[in-house]
Scaffold this active site. Structure first.
Site, short mmCIF file in Angstrom:
data_model
loop_
_atom_site.label_atom_id
_atom_site.label_comp_id
_atom_site.label_asym_id
_atom_site.label_seq_id
_atom_site.Cartn_x
_atom_site.Cartn_y
_atom_site.Cartn_z
N SER A 26 0.64 -1.33 0.07
CA SER A 26 0.02 0.13 0.00
C SER A 26 0.95 1.30 0.08
O SER A 26 1.95 1.09 0.46
CB SER A 26 -0.91 0.04 1.36
OG SER A 26 -1.46 1.26 1.60
N TYR A 28 -2.39 -0.75 10.15
CA TYR A 28 -2.47 -0.96 8.81
C TYR A 28 -1.10 -0.72 8.07
O TYR A 28 -0.55 -1.70 7.45
CB TYR A 28 -3.47 -0.57 7.99
CG TYR A 28 -3.74 -0.67 6.75
CD1 TYR A 28 -3.93 -1.74 6.26
CD2 TYR A 28 -3.20 0.14 5.65
CE1 TYR A 28 -4.50 -2.03 4.94
CE2 TYR A 28 -3.44 -0.08 4.40
CZ TYR A 28 -3.95 -1.17 3.97
OH TYR A 28 -3.99 -1.38 2.52
N1 LIG Z 1 -8.69 -0.40 -1.52
C1 LIG Z 1 -7.43 0.18 -1.39
O1 LIG Z 1 -7.77 1.46 -1.12
C2 LIG Z 1 -6.14 -0.34 -1.04
C3 LIG Z 1 -5.12 0.54 -1.27
C4 LIG Z 1 -3.80 -0.06 -1.01
C5 LIG Z 1 -3.64 -1.37 -0.77
N2 LIG Z 1 -4.82 -2.27 -0.97
C6 LIG Z 1 -4.57 -3.73 -0.42
O2 LIG Z 1 -5.21 -4.46 -1.39
C7 LIG Z 1 -5.33 -5.85 -1.09
C8 LIG Z 1 -6.96 -6.26 -1.53
O3 LIG Z 1 -7.91 -5.37 -1.08
P1 LIG Z 1 -9.08 -4.68 -1.68
O4 LIG Z 1 -8.93 -3.13 -1.65
O5 LIG Z 1 -9.44 -5.36 -3.06
O6 LIG Z 1 -10.32 -5.11 -0.84
P2 LIG Z 1 -11.38 -6.30 -0.65
O7 LIG Z 1 -12.43 -6.20 -1.82
O8 LIG Z 1 -12.03 -6.16 0.67
O9 LIG Z 1 -10.59 -7.65 -0.85
C9 LIG Z 1 -10.09 -8.16 0.05
C10 LIG Z 1 -9.90 -9.69 -0.20
O10 LIG Z 1 -9.07 -10.44 0.80
C11 LIG Z 1 -9.64 -11.49 1.07
N3 LIG Z 1 -9.34 -11.89 2.59
C12 LIG Z 1 -9.49 -11.23 3.76
N4 LIG Z 1 -9.26 -11.88 4.78
C13 LIG Z 1 -8.89 -13.08 4.18
C14 LIG Z 1 -8.41 -14.31 5.09
N5 LIG Z 1 -8.46 -14.47 6.42
N6 LIG Z 1 -8.14 -15.56 4.24
C15 LIG Z 1 -8.09 -15.38 2.85
N7 LIG Z 1 -8.73 -14.38 2.36
C16 LIG Z 1 -9.02 -12.93 2.87
C17 LIG Z 1 -11.18 -11.36 0.93
O11 LIG Z 1 -11.92 -12.58 0.74
P3 LIG Z 1 -12.61 -13.35 1.64
O12 LIG Z 1 -13.50 -12.47 2.51
O13 LIG Z 1 -13.70 -14.19 0.75
O14 LIG Z 1 -11.61 -14.28 2.25
C18 LIG Z 1 -11.03 -10.51 -0.10
O15 LIG Z 1 -10.98 -11.32 -1.48
C19 LIG Z 1 -5.45 -5.62 0.45
O16 LIG Z 1 -3.89 -6.32 0.51
C20 LIG Z 1 -5.22 -4.23 0.61
O17 LIG Z 1 -4.55 -4.16 1.70
C21 LIG Z 1 -5.94 -1.71 -1.03
#
Ligand SMILES: NC(=O)c1ccc[n+]([C@@H]2O[C@H](COP(=O)([O-])OP(=O)(O)OC[C@H]3O[C@@H](n4cnc5c(N)ncnc54)[C@H](OP(=O)(O)O)[C@@H]3O)[C@@H](O)[C@H]2O)c1
Length: 253
Positions: A151, A165
């Protein structure tokens, strides 16, 4: 979102595993890799979502239910993925959670969950996949890829509420840099992506203000770019941020 690519593609024959593929960036990444011809394993806990996405992608996609915080389950699932696909050339460590609050107001359970998923999860999956990536790099493609979604908060702490985080994402950056030093000589490219705000479930309660927030597909595009470079070209770190919309600027062009 269209995922159907032409037969062939830049990742034809490539075997990829994506964690957190049931929504957001992981889903977009699985679709983008498949559109380039890769066979893709989609990993997450919500099987109903995973199976719908895999069915929509087509026969090149398979769903695997796993909780990345469970080291034994991760080991078994990654072994199953490698057996089903015949190896793993590309791993995308994407599963993650984010909860923001001031330390004084924080729920310790939420802190533990972030460390468990964002750090321990990456360690579990990377450790289980490493031998498969090293073996794949010795194959015809001559290279393997380990990409982790960190991130912008893994570079610099943006605000007080980002405390834990940001700590997990800084830790992931340090771990991946060490992996890069270890695995580079074995032709495994290790890279991190550091997105700013992306419109996903994780940020559904955020106010982006004047930011033109990134889309999940923007991050997926960057991952495809990383893993389609020539073998000599490793992208170790990619910081990507939304563009600040300055009112009136476009009118002056
Ligand atoms: N959105 C942003 O602004 C942003 C910015 C920078 C970085 N990121 C990073 O991008 C990545 C994806 O996030 P996103 O924004 O796409 O959010 P999201 O739509 O909430 O996706 C999160 C994913 O992680 C999975 N997950 C969560 N806990 C888990 C567990 N214990 N075991 C297996 N899978 C798990 C969830 O699947 P299930 O719930 O089905 O398990 C879901 O598929 C994360 O690492 C986040 O920190 C996001």
């Amino acid at each position: 979102m269209s995922t159907k690519g032409p037969e062939g593609g830049r990742l034809a024959g490539v075997r990829a595993a994506v964690t957190g593929a049931s929504s957001g960036i992981g889903e977009a990444t699985a679709r983008a890799l498949a559109a380039e011809g890769a066979r893709v394993a989609l990993l997450a806990r919500r099987t109903d979502l995973l199976e719908d996405i895999a069915a929509d992608i087509g026969p090149s996609a398979t769903a695997y239910q796993v909780d990345v915080t469970d080291a034994a389950a991760v080991r078994d699932t990654v072994a199953q993925v490698a057996e089903d696909l015949g190896g793993i050339d590309v791993l995308v460590n994407n599963a993650g959670v984010g909860s923001m609050s001031l330390a004084a107001d924080a729920d310790l359970d939420e802190w533990h969950t972030m460390v468990d998923v964002n750090l321990h999860g990456v360690l579990h999956v990377s450790h289980a996949a490493l031998p498969h990536l090293v073996a794949a790099a010795r194959g015809e493609r001559g290279i393997a890829d380990l990409v982790t979604i960190s991130s912008a908060s893994g570079r610099r702490v943006p605000k007080a509420t980002s405390n834990v985080y940001a700590a997990t994402k800084h830790a992931v950056g340090a771990f991946c840099e060490a992996l890069r030093l270890e695995l580079g000589p074995q032709q495994v490219r290790v890279g991190i992506i550091e997105p700013g705000f992306v419109v996903t479930d994780m940020t559904s309660d955020r106010d982006f203000g004047e930011l033109e927030a990134l889309e999940a597909s923007d991050v997926a595009d960057s991952i495809v770019f990383m893993v389609t470079r020539p073998r000599r070209h490793g992208i170790n770190e990619m910081l990507m941020r939304a563009v600040l919309v300055v009112p009136g600027l476009s009118a002056r062009r």
